[in-house]
Design a protein around this motif. Structure first.
Motif, PDB file in Angstrom:
ATOM      1  N   ALA A 108      53.139  42.792  35.335  1.00 47.13           N
ATOM      2  CA  ALA A 108      52.203  41.746  35.733  1.00 47.13           C
ATOM      3  C   ALA A 108      50.827  42.402  35.851  1.00 47.13           C
ATOM      4  O   ALA A 108      50.683  43.461  36.446  1.00 47.13           O
ATOM      5  CB  ALA A 108      52.624  41.140  37.079  1.00 47.13           C
ATOM      6  N   PHE A 109      49.817  41.769  35.286  1.00 44.35           N
ATOM      7  CA  PHE A 109      48.518  42.424  35.156  1.00 44.35           C
ATOM      8  C   PHE A 109      47.843  42.656  36.511  1.00 44.35           C
ATOM      9  O   PHE A 109      47.058  43.583  36.678  1.00 44.35           O
ATOM     10  CB  PHE A 109      47.602  41.585  34.258  1.00 44.35           C
ATOM     11  N   ASN A 110      48.131  41.786  37.501  1.00 40.66           N
ATOM     12  CA  ASN A 110      47.596  41.948  38.864  1.00 40.66           C
ATOM     13  C   ASN A 110      46.066  41.984  38.886  1.00 40.66           C
ATOM     14  O   ASN A 110      45.466  42.803  39.579  1.00 40.66           O
ATOM     15  CB  ASN A 110      48.154  43.210  39.530  1.00 40.66           C
ATOM     16  N   LEU A 111      45.444  41.070  38.135  1.00 37.35           N
ATOM     17  CA  LEU A 111      43.993  40.951  38.151  1.00 37.35           C
ATOM     18  C   LEU A 111      43.584  39.805  39.065  1.00 37.35           C
ATOM     19  O   LEU A 111      44.299  38.807  39.190  1.00 37.35           O
ATOM     20  CB  LEU A 111      43.457  40.682  36.733  1.00 37.35           C
ATOM     21  N   LEU A 112      42.432  39.940  39.710  1.00 37.05           N
ATOM     22  CA  LEU A 112      41.911  38.862  40.548  1.00 37.05           C
ATOM     23  C   LEU A 112      41.177  37.859  39.669  1.00 37.05           C
ATOM     24  O   LEU A 112      40.235  38.224  38.953  1.00 37.05           O
ATOM     25  CB  LEU A 112      40.979  39.417  41.619  1.00 37.05           C
ATOM     26  N   PRO A 113      41.586  36.586  39.695  1.00 38.54           N
ATOM     27  CA  PRO A 113      41.037  35.603  38.744  1.00 38.54           C
ATOM     28  C   PRO A 113      39.570  35.283  38.929  1.00 38.54           C
ATOM     29  O   PRO A 113      38.915  34.825  37.984  1.00 38.54           O
ATOM     30  CB  PRO A 113      41.906  34.359  38.996  1.00 38.54           C
ATOM     31  N   THR A 114      39.030  35.519  40.136  1.00 39.60           N
ATOM     32  CA  THR A 114      37.632  35.170  40.391  1.00 39.60           C
ATOM     33  C   THR A 114      36.664  36.284  40.009  1.00 39.60           C
ATOM     34  O   THR A 114      35.447  36.077  40.047  1.00 39.60           O
ATOM     35  CB  THR A 114      37.430  34.828  41.879  1.00 39.60           C
ATOM     36  N   LEU A 115      37.192  37.440  39.640  1.00 42.78           N
ATOM     37  CA  LEU A 115      36.340  38.580  39.290  1.00 42.78           C
ATOM     38  C   LEU A 115      36.257  38.747  37.783  1.00 42.78           C
ATOM     39  O   LEU A 115      37.184  38.398  37.048  1.00 42.78           O
ATOM     40  CB  LEU A 115      36.892  39.876  39.906  1.00 42.78           C
ATOM     41  N   THR A 116      35.158  39.312  37.327  1.00 43.52           N
ATOM     42  CA  THR A 116      35.027  39.631  35.905  1.00 43.52           C
ATOM     43  C   THR A 116      35.893  40.840  35.566  1.00 43.52           C
ATOM     44  O   THR A 116      36.428  41.508  36.456  1.00 43.52           O
ATOM     45  CB  THR A 116      33.564  39.951  35.554  1.00 43.52           C
ATOM     46  N   ALA A 117      36.009  41.108  34.281  1.00 39.34           N
ATOM     47  CA  ALA A 117      36.780  42.274  33.846  1.00 39.34           C
ATOM     48  C   ALA A 117      36.224  43.550  34.471  1.00 39.34           C
ATOM     49  O   ALA A 117      36.978  44.379  34.987  1.00 39.34           O
ATOM     50  CB  ALA A 117      36.760  42.384  32.321  1.00 39.34           C
ATOM     51  N   LEU A 118      34.898  43.704  34.445  1.00 39.49           N
ATOM     52  CA  LEU A 118      34.289  44.911  35.012  1.00 39.49           C
ATOM     53  C   LEU A 118      34.553  44.998  36.508  1.00 39.49           C
ATOM     54  O   LEU A 118      34.868  46.077  37.035  1.00 39.49           O
ATOM     55  CB  LEU A 118      32.782  44.919  34.745  1.00 39.49           C
ATOM     56  N   GLU A 119      34.443  43.874  37.222  1.00 39.84           N
ATOM     57  CA  GLU A 119      34.673  43.881  38.671  1.00 39.84           C
ATOM     58  C   GLU A 119      36.128  44.214  38.985  1.00 39.84           C
ATOM     59  O   GLU A 119      36.415  44.900  39.971  1.00 39.84           O
ATOM     60  CB  GLU A 119      34.287  42.528  39.255  1.00 39.84           C
ATOM     61  N   GLN A 156      39.684  33.937  30.668  1.00 44.35           N
ATOM     62  CA  GLN A 156      38.989  33.923  29.375  1.00 44.35           C
ATOM     63  C   GLN A 156      39.473  35.033  28.452  1.00 44.35           C
ATOM     64  O   GLN A 156      38.940  35.202  27.368  1.00 44.35           O
ATOM     65  CB  GLN A 156      37.479  34.074  29.609  1.00 44.35           C
ATOM     66  N   LEU A 157      40.500  35.764  28.884  1.00 44.60           N
ATOM     67  CA  LEU A 157      41.028  36.884  28.117  1.00 44.60           C
ATOM     68  C   LEU A 157      42.465  36.617  27.693  1.00 44.60           C
ATOM     69  O   LEU A 157      43.209  35.923  28.395  1.00 44.60           O
ATOM     70  CB  LEU A 157      40.984  38.167  28.949  1.00 44.60           C
ATOM     71  N   SER A 158      42.860  37.174  26.566  1.00 45.84           N
ATOM     72  CA  SER A 158      44.253  37.101  26.137  1.00 45.84           C
ATOM     73  C   SER A 158      45.108  38.016  27.023  1.00 45.84           C
ATOM     74  O   SER A 158      44.582  38.838  27.785  1.00 45.84           O
ATOM     75  CB  SER A 158      44.382  37.537  24.682  1.00 45.84           C
ATOM     76  N   GLY A 159      46.435  37.880  26.901  1.00 48.55           N
ATOM     77  CA  GLY A 159      47.317  38.742  27.677  1.00 48.55           C
ATOM     78  C   GLY A 159      47.087  40.207  27.373  1.00 48.55           C
ATOM     79  O   GLY A 159      47.050  41.048  28.288  1.00 48.55           O
ATOM     80  N   GLY A 160      46.911  40.536  26.105  1.00 51.47           N
ATOM     81  CA  GLY A 160      46.657  41.921  25.731  1.00 51.47           C
ATOM     82  C   GLY A 160      45.355  42.444  26.302  1.00 51.47           C
ATOM     83  O   GLY A 160      45.274  43.594  26.751  1.00 51.47           O
ATOM     84  N   GLU A 182      56.896  49.154  32.659  1.00 59.53           N
ATOM     85  CA  GLU A 182      57.058  48.122  31.628  1.00 59.53           C
ATOM     86  C   GLU A 182      55.704  47.461  31.297  1.00 59.53           C
ATOM     87  O   GLU A 182      55.566  46.238  31.359  1.00 59.53           O
ATOM     88  CB  GLU A 182      58.056  47.051  32.095  1.00 59.53           C
ATOM     89  N   PRO A 183      54.692  48.239  30.930  1.00 54.74           N
ATOM     90  CA  PRO A 183      53.347  47.675  30.774  1.00 54.74           C
ATOM     91  C   PRO A 183      53.207  46.672  29.629  1.00 54.74           C
ATOM     92  O   PRO A 183      52.237  45.917  29.594  1.00 54.74           O
ATOM     93  CB  PRO A 183      52.478  48.913  30.518  1.00 54.74           C
ATOM     94  N   THR A 184      54.156  46.656  28.700  1.00 57.60           N
ATOM     95  CA  THR A 184      54.065  45.713  27.577  1.00 57.60           C
ATOM     96  C   THR A 184      55.089  44.586  27.695  1.00 57.60           C
ATOM     97  O   THR A 184      55.272  43.809  26.768  1.00 57.60           O
ATOM     98  CB  THR A 184      54.267  46.438  26.233  1.00 57.60           C
TER      99      THR A 184
END
Length: 270
Positions: A108-119, A156-160, A182-184
């Motif tokens: 699971a990518f575990n990214l915060l949806p309100t932040l940009t990629a850089l953030e 705004q980004l693909s899964g990859g 299991e990163p992929t």
């Protein structure tokens, strides 16, 4: 002899252990319900090397990674990150160790949806109150191919691309070792191949150390080395793996037929 950006020769770094387990044991439960997940495992993960951990379901591969990364407690033996012994560390010390010396990439990518990629990439350092090394950050972004996506949010980004952000986040703080579980697993074959290529490049070009748990022989073929577990013990260890080599060993270990080459990310043949 290959030299990293910091002037440290890769060939020299590769002679030292980024992480080491000695007679590492992990037991769950007691009495009749006791399960020995790891049975006196001893293994080293070398600096500037990409290692894959494989084994049948229930073999202990994820448990080994979690114990080595300080995410799970140890029942016996020793686990070290660099020269730091994990056993006996208090929770606050473990948290600091994971923050300062270890990078993580999960299924699971575990990214915060309100932040940009850089953030998202710089978030762990922001939380720790540390400023990123701009030259290193730029190099990481170029290595994972995100230079034109830094202002995009995860939606705004693909899964990859999202997993590439997660890889960049793990690399950005220049950890001593990256653990990838299991990163992929959530990616299609093309995106999976890209992410594996970036992990491979981070070792070759940035001198990073990567330990990846995977069930996929094709993913494992991107690594420099594959360690095989069965019933909580290391049963094989091969260098320079190909997908066919890994597939054959997995067949012998499990008695089943794992995913065959050609059905997952495009494998490496070297």
């Amino acid at each position: 002899m290959t030299t990293t950006h910091s002037g440290v020769a890769t060939a020299t770094r590769a002679t030292a252990a980024a992480a080491r387990a000695t007679d590492l044991t992990k037991v769950y439960g007691q009495g009749e319900t006791q399960v020995v997940a790891l049975d006196a495992v001893s293994v080293e993960f070398r600096q500037a090397q990409f290692t894959a951990i494989m084994g049948p379901s229930g073999s202990g591969k994820s448990t080994l990674m979690h114990c080595m990364a300080g995410l799970d407690s140890i029942s016996g033996g020793s686990a070290r990150i660099g020269e730091t012994e994990l056993t006996g560390l208090k929770d606050k010390e473990l948290t600091q160790l994971r923050r300062d010396k270890i990078g993580f990439v999960f299924q699971a990518f575990n990214l915060l949806p309100t932040l940009t990629a850089l953030e998202n990439i710089t978030l762990p350092m922001d939380i720790a109150g540390r400023k990123p090394d701009r030259a290193w950050l730029d190099r990481v972004v170029q290595t994972v191919g995100l230079a034109d996506r830094l202002k995009h949010r995860p939606s705004q980004l693909s899964g990859g691309q999202q997993q590439r952000v997660a890889v960049a986040r793990a690399l950005a703080s220049r950890p001593e070792i990256i653990f990838a579980d299991e990163p992929t697993g959530n990616l299609d074959s093309r995106s999976g191949a890209e992410v594996l290529g970036f992990l491979h490049d981070s070792v070759r070009e940035l001198g990073q150390t990567v330990v990846m748990v995977t069930h996929d022989p094709v993913a494992a073929s991107y690594a420099d080395r594959v360690v095989f577990l069965a019933d909580g013990r290391i049963v094989d260890d091969i260098a320079g793996p190909t997908a066919d080599m890994v597939l054959e060993r997995m067949r012998r270990l499990s008695g089943n037929t794992p995913q065959a080459p050609g059905h997952g990310p495009q494998g490496r043949t070297n």
